[in-house]
Design a protein around this motif. Structure first.
Motif, PDB file in Angstrom:
ATOM      1  N   VAL A  32       0.840  -1.194   0.000  1.00  0.00           N
ATOM      2  CA  VAL A  32       0.000   0.000   0.000  1.00  0.00           C
ATOM      3  C   VAL A  32       0.874   1.242   0.000  1.00  0.00           C
ATOM      4  O   VAL A  32       1.917   1.287   0.659  1.00  0.00           O
ATOM      5  CB  VAL A  32      -0.957   0.007   1.217  1.00  0.00           C
ATOM      6  CG1 VAL A  32      -0.198   0.091   2.532  1.00  0.00           C
ATOM      7  CG2 VAL A  32      -1.953   1.138   1.105  1.00  0.00           C
ATOM      8  N   SER A  33       0.477   2.214  -0.770  1.00  0.00           N
ATOM      9  CA  SER A  33       1.177   3.492  -0.842  1.00  0.00           C
ATOM     10  C   SER A  33       0.208   4.606  -0.489  1.00  0.00           C
ATOM     11  O   SER A  33      -0.993   4.494  -0.729  1.00  0.00           O
ATOM     12  CB  SER A  33       1.732   3.730  -2.249  1.00  0.00           C
ATOM     13  OG  SER A  33       2.628   2.707  -2.631  1.00  0.00           O
ATOM     14  N   GLN A  48       5.427   4.056   1.236  1.00  0.00           N
ATOM     15  CA  GLN A  48       4.866   2.770   0.852  1.00  0.00           C
ATOM     16  C   GLN A  48       5.158   1.739   1.929  1.00  0.00           C
ATOM     17  O   GLN A  48       6.222   1.755   2.549  1.00  0.00           O
ATOM     18  CB  GLN A  48       5.450   2.303  -0.478  1.00  0.00           C
ATOM     19  CG  GLN A  48       4.994   0.911  -0.898  1.00  0.00           C
ATOM     20  CD  GLN A  48       5.555   0.491  -2.231  1.00  0.00           C
ATOM     21  OE1 GLN A  48       5.040   0.853  -3.280  1.00  0.00           O
ATOM     22  NE2 GLN A  48       6.636  -0.280  -2.194  1.00  0.00           N
ATOM     23  N   TYR A  49       4.223   0.824   2.142  1.00  0.00           N
ATOM     24  CA  TYR A  49       4.397  -0.277   3.072  1.00  0.00           C
ATOM     25  C   TYR A  49       4.235  -1.603   2.338  1.00  0.00           C
ATOM     26  O   TYR A  49       3.333  -1.778   1.508  1.00  0.00           O
ATOM     27  CB  TYR A  49       3.379  -0.207   4.208  1.00  0.00           C
ATOM     28  CG  TYR A  49       3.800   0.743   5.288  1.00  0.00           C
ATOM     29  CD1 TYR A  49       3.612   2.116   5.123  1.00  0.00           C
ATOM     30  CD2 TYR A  49       4.405   0.302   6.454  1.00  0.00           C
ATOM     31  CE1 TYR A  49       4.006   2.999   6.104  1.00  0.00           C
ATOM     32  CE2 TYR A  49       4.810   1.179   7.435  1.00  0.00           C
ATOM     33  CZ  TYR A  49       4.609   2.534   7.247  1.00  0.00           C
ATOM     34  OH  TYR A  49       5.012   3.407   8.208  1.00  0.00           O
ATOM     35  N   SER A  93      -3.204   0.463  -3.610  1.00  0.00           N
ATOM     36  CA  SER A  93      -2.663  -0.858  -3.304  1.00  0.00           C
ATOM     37  C   SER A  93      -2.262  -1.583  -4.582  1.00  0.00           C
ATOM     38  O   SER A  93      -2.759  -1.267  -5.676  1.00  0.00           O
ATOM     39  CB  SER A  93      -3.674  -1.698  -2.518  1.00  0.00           C
ATOM     40  OG  SER A  93      -4.755  -2.115  -3.342  1.00  0.00           O
ATOM     41  N   ARG A  94      -1.361  -2.502  -4.438  1.00  0.00           N
ATOM     42  CA  ARG A  94      -0.934  -3.322  -5.566  1.00  0.00           C
ATOM     43  C   ARG A  94      -0.400  -4.640  -5.044  1.00  0.00           C
ATOM     44  O   ARG A  94      -0.158  -4.801  -3.849  1.00  0.00           O
ATOM     45  CB  ARG A  94       0.129  -2.617  -6.401  1.00  0.00           C
ATOM     46  CG  ARG A  94       1.480  -2.466  -5.720  1.00  0.00           C
ATOM     47  CD  ARG A  94       2.466  -1.760  -6.643  1.00  0.00           C
ATOM     48  NE  ARG A  94       3.775  -1.609  -6.016  1.00  0.00           N
ATOM     49  CZ  ARG A  94       4.757  -2.492  -6.157  1.00  0.00           C
ATOM     50  NH1 ARG A  94       4.597  -3.571  -6.898  1.00  0.00           N
ATOM     51  NH2 ARG A  94       5.915  -2.283  -5.560  1.00  0.00           N
ATOM     52  N   LEU A  95      -0.173  -5.552  -5.965  1.00  0.00           N
ATOM     53  CA  LEU A  95       0.420  -6.831  -5.609  1.00  0.00           C
ATOM     54  C   LEU A  95       1.887  -6.795  -6.014  1.00  0.00           C
ATOM     55  O   LEU A  95       2.204  -6.766  -7.213  1.00  0.00           O
ATOM     56  CB  LEU A  95      -0.310  -7.969  -6.332  1.00  0.00           C
ATOM     57  CG  LEU A  95       0.257  -9.377  -6.095  1.00  0.00           C
ATOM     58  CD1 LEU A  95       0.189  -9.733  -4.616  1.00  0.00           C
ATOM     59  CD2 LEU A  95      -0.502 -10.400  -6.923  1.00  0.00           C
ATOM     60  N   ALA A  96       2.776  -6.742  -5.052  1.00  0.00           N
ATOM     61  CA  ALA A  96       4.202  -6.714  -5.338  1.00  0.00           C
ATOM     62  C   ALA A  96       4.624  -8.006  -6.022  1.00  0.00           C
ATOM     63  O   ALA A  96       4.191  -9.090  -5.647  1.00  0.00           O
ATOM     64  CB  ALA A  96       4.993  -6.524  -4.048  1.00  0.00           C
ATOM     65  N   GLY A  97       5.465  -7.848  -7.040  1.00  0.00           N
ATOM     66  CA  GLY A  97       5.957  -9.026  -7.746  1.00  0.00           C
ATOM     67  C   GLY A  97       5.172  -9.383  -8.980  1.00  0.00           C
ATOM     68  O   GLY A  97       5.486 -10.380  -9.644  1.00  0.00           O
ATOM     69  N   ASP A  98       4.160  -8.552  -9.303  1.00  0.00           N
ATOM     70  CA  ASP A  98       3.387  -8.873 -10.509  1.00  0.00           C
ATOM     71  C   ASP A  98       4.052  -8.319 -11.759  1.00  0.00           C
ATOM     72  O   ASP A  98       3.532  -8.473 -12.856  1.00  0.00           O
ATOM     73  CB  ASP A  98       1.957  -8.363 -10.386  1.00  0.00           C
ATOM     74  CG  ASP A  98       1.855  -6.843 -10.407  1.00  0.00           C
ATOM     75  OD1 ASP A  98       0.731  -6.336 -10.408  1.00  0.00           O
ATOM     76  OD2 ASP A  98       2.913  -6.169 -10.408  1.00  0.00           O
ATOM     77  N   GLN A 103      -1.146   0.355  -9.863  1.00  0.00           N
ATOM     78  CA  GLN A 103      -1.662   0.572  -8.519  1.00  0.00           C
ATOM     79  C   GLN A 103      -3.130   0.960  -8.616  1.00  0.00           C
ATOM     80  O   GLN A 103      -3.541   1.622  -9.565  1.00  0.00           O
ATOM     81  CB  GLN A 103      -0.867   1.665  -7.806  1.00  0.00           C
ATOM     82  CG  GLN A 103       0.610   1.326  -7.634  1.00  0.00           C
ATOM     83  CD  GLN A 103       1.319   2.219  -6.656  1.00  0.00           C
ATOM     84  OE1 GLN A 103       0.705   2.884  -5.835  1.00  0.00           O
ATOM     85  NE2 GLN A 103       2.643   2.230  -6.716  1.00  0.00           N
ATOM     86  N   TYR A 104      -3.878   0.575  -7.629  1.00  0.00           N
ATOM     87  CA  TYR A 104      -5.310   0.821  -7.616  1.00  0.00           C
ATOM     88  C   TYR A 104      -5.622   1.753  -6.458  1.00  0.00           C
ATOM     89  O   TYR A 104      -5.342   1.442  -5.303  1.00  0.00           O
ATOM     90  CB  TYR A 104      -6.079  -0.500  -7.520  1.00  0.00           C
ATOM     91  CG  TYR A 104      -5.802  -1.389  -8.709  1.00  0.00           C
ATOM     92  CD1 TYR A 104      -4.744  -2.290  -8.706  1.00  0.00           C
ATOM     93  CD2 TYR A 104      -6.582  -1.283  -9.862  1.00  0.00           C
ATOM     94  CE1 TYR A 104      -4.471  -3.074  -9.820  1.00  0.00           C
ATOM     95  CE2 TYR A 104      -6.311  -2.080 -10.972  1.00  0.00           C
ATOM     96  CZ  TYR A 104      -5.258  -2.957 -10.945  1.00  0.00           C
ATOM     97  OH  TYR A 104      -4.984  -3.724 -12.046  1.00  0.00           O
ATOM     98  N   PHE A 105      -6.209   2.886  -6.807  1.00  0.00           N
ATOM     99  CA  PHE A 105      -6.415   3.952  -5.835  1.00  0.00           C
ATOM    100  C   PHE A 105      -7.791   3.893  -5.202  1.00  0.00           C
ATOM    101  O   PHE A 105      -8.785   3.522  -5.840  1.00  0.00           O
ATOM    102  CB  PHE A 105      -6.252   5.314  -6.519  1.00  0.00           C
ATOM    103  CG  PHE A 105      -4.824   5.679  -6.804  1.00  0.00           C
ATOM    104  CD1 PHE A 105      -4.182   5.188  -7.928  1.00  0.00           C
ATOM    105  CD2 PHE A 105      -4.128   6.507  -5.938  1.00  0.00           C
ATOM    106  CE1 PHE A 105      -2.874   5.520  -8.192  1.00  0.00           C
ATOM    107  CE2 PHE A 105      -2.808   6.844  -6.196  1.00  0.00           C
ATOM    108  CZ  PHE A 105      -2.183   6.350  -7.326  1.00  0.00           C
ATOM    109  N   GLY A 106      -7.832   4.332  -3.947  1.00  0.00           N
ATOM    110  CA  GLY A 106      -9.102   4.541  -3.280  1.00  0.00           C
ATOM    111  C   GLY A 106      -9.659   5.916  -3.633  1.00  0.00           C
ATOM    112  O   GLY A 106      -9.025   6.687  -4.352  1.00  0.00           O
TER     113      GLY A 106
END
Lengths: 114, 111
Positions: A32-33, A48-49, A93-98, A103-106
């Motif tokens: 998540v960023s 980012q976490y 949020s995103r899936l690391a390693g894809d 990234q998909y924003f709120g």
């Protein structure tokens, strides 16, 4: 709809106060960023976490801090609020390693500091 | 970080095709090109992403020449609801993969 939710939608604080903003990531995403977007400008990266650890930070002071929880939800905390902190705060949020940067924003939290 | 340059604003009419070009002269070998759309007081929405040549999805096409120093987002037959800011982004910074947004292009679709 991205599946990323944020709360609250709007918030009004006074200078010097502290605020906590919340984000729930899209299901399956482990990263998540947080971004700050001032009026009329593009979003600016805060940090980012990944797996509950901060692994990247933009040009923001330490009074901006965050947490990521085991369920990949996240918080942004801002201490000693200043007038210039008034902005739209976005989490993504995103899936690391894809292999991509997607990234998909709120929808964001609109913070007003008086 | 690969810096991007795109027009500040564009106007179009309903039903027309709109092409927004982005320059990214110092794009790195492993950088992707991504376009986002943002409506006022909402989070950016992913539109399309590509690495080279042409990519097409249900809402847009992305054209990338062989040298990858520019890209063009093509929106077919725009409607009033396509009025928004469009951001072109390239690459990421180190392990954080932060997105670096420029000022974007304000597209206004007129009736």
């Amino acid at each position: 709809e991205t599946g990323v939710t944020q709360s609250p939608t709007h918030l009004i604080k006074t200078r010097g106060q502290q605020v906590t903003l919340r984000c729930s990531s899209q299901s399956g995403h482990n990263t998540v960023s947080w971004y700050q977007q001032a009026l009329g400008q593009g979003p600016q990266f805060i940090f980012q976490y990944y797996r509950e650890e901060e692994n990247g930070r933009g040009n923001f002071p330490p009074r901006f801090s965050g947490l990521q929880f085991p369920n990949y939800s996240s918080e942004l905390n801002v201490n000693a609020l200043e007038l210039d902190d008034s902005a739209l705060y976005l989490c993504a949020s995103r899936l690391a390693g894809d292999g991509t940067d997607t990234q998909y924003f709120g929808p964001g939290t609109r913070l007003t500091v008086l | 970080l690969a810096k991007t340059t795109q027009p500040i604003s564009m106007d179009s009419y309903e039903g027309q095709e709109v092409n927004i070009t982005c320059s990214h002269n110092n794009i790195a070998t492993n950088d992707y090109i991504t376009w986002y759309q943002q409506f006022p007081s909402q989070g950016p929405r992913f539109i399309i992403q590509g690495y080279k040549t042409k990519v097409t999805n249900e809402v847009a096409s992305l054209f990338i020449p062989a040298d990858r120093k520019s890209s063009t987002l093509s929106l077919p037959r725009v409607s009033l609801s396509d009025t928004a800011v469009y951001y072109c982004l390239v690459g990421f910074s180190g392990s954080a993969r932060q997105l670096t947004f420029g000022s974007g292009t304000q597209l206004t679709v007129l009736p």
